[in-house]
Design a protein around this motif. Sequence first.
Motif, mmCIF file in Angstrom:
data_model
loop_
_atom_site.group_PDB
_atom_site.id
_atom_site.type_symbol
_atom_site.label_atom_id
_atom_site.label_comp_id
_atom_site.label_asym_id
_atom_site.label_seq_id
_atom_site.Cartn_x
_atom_site.Cartn_y
_atom_site.Cartn_z
ATOM 1 N N GLN A 147 1.415 68.269 77.265
ATOM 2 C CA GLN A 147 0.775 69.300 78.083
ATOM 3 C C GLN A 147 1.810 70.057 78.913
ATOM 4 O O GLN A 147 1.695 71.265 79.115
ATOM 5 N N TYR A 148 2.851 69.338 79.407
ATOM 6 C CA TYR A 148 3.925 70.011 80.142
ATOM 7 C C TYR A 148 4.516 71.133 79.293
ATOM 8 O O TYR A 148 4.723 72.255 79.746
ATOM 9 N N ASP A 189 4.211 63.686 77.065
ATOM 10 C CA ASP A 189 3.564 64.655 77.959
ATOM 11 C C ASP A 189 3.594 66.060 77.358
ATOM 12 O O ASP A 189 4.189 66.990 77.915
ATOM 13 N N ARG A 194 3.248 72.644 76.571
ATOM 14 C CA ARG A 194 2.318 73.736 76.266
ATOM 15 C C ARG A 194 2.234 74.724 77.421
ATOM 16 O O ARG A 194 2.203 75.942 77.217
#
Length: 229
Positions: free
Chosen positions: A194-195, A192, A197
Amino acid sequence: MSAVRPRVLVIDDEAQIHRFLSPALDAAGYEPRRADSGQEGLRAIALWSPDAVVLDLGLPDMDGKDVLTRAREFYAGPIIILSARDKEAEKIEALDRGANDYVEKPFGVGELLARIRVSLRQAPAAAEAGQPLSVGVLSIDLEHRRVLRDGAAVKLTPKEFDVLAWLTRHAGKVIGHRELLTAVWGAAHVEDTQYLRVVIGQLRQKLEQDPAHPAVILTEPGVGYRLEA
């Protein structure tokens, strides 16, 4: 660390690497030593107790990543990978196995010396001992979960602080995405990114003087992040 000349062990089977790197290390104030194989390198780590290790992955007798894994069983000092392997997966695996940094061949001697200097800084040890770590205008107090910027408190969410704390404990070292995700969100979230970023972006907005040109939380493209010690 050695009192006068920090010891740097270079484990590489390329004679030309030693020919130009040993004099450069010596001129920069280090005591260099060479090892031409993985087994020789492991013996030197155990018996010579270097302050830092520069380790090639392509060794004649064993894979450098296996040397790294075995060294981490008894050696806590910084290990910088030096390799012609430029695949992202190679970098990530080396960092996950405990490398502090990764420099690709061909490389500039100045860059490698700078990476060694960063790896030898003792700021992370001070942070672990309960002393706030100063990074530019920031003061990061892990023990009390408090961050100051120019003396003013910065309000962070629990996840933001946890990511910052992990980077602080390993200041100067590139931390891979998977390691950060596992440490903060758990093993179920290793993909994950995106978490991560999102949280890194939020931290930069709160901590960096110019979030568009970060100077505290640096990005190692395709690999992870580094807190500039």
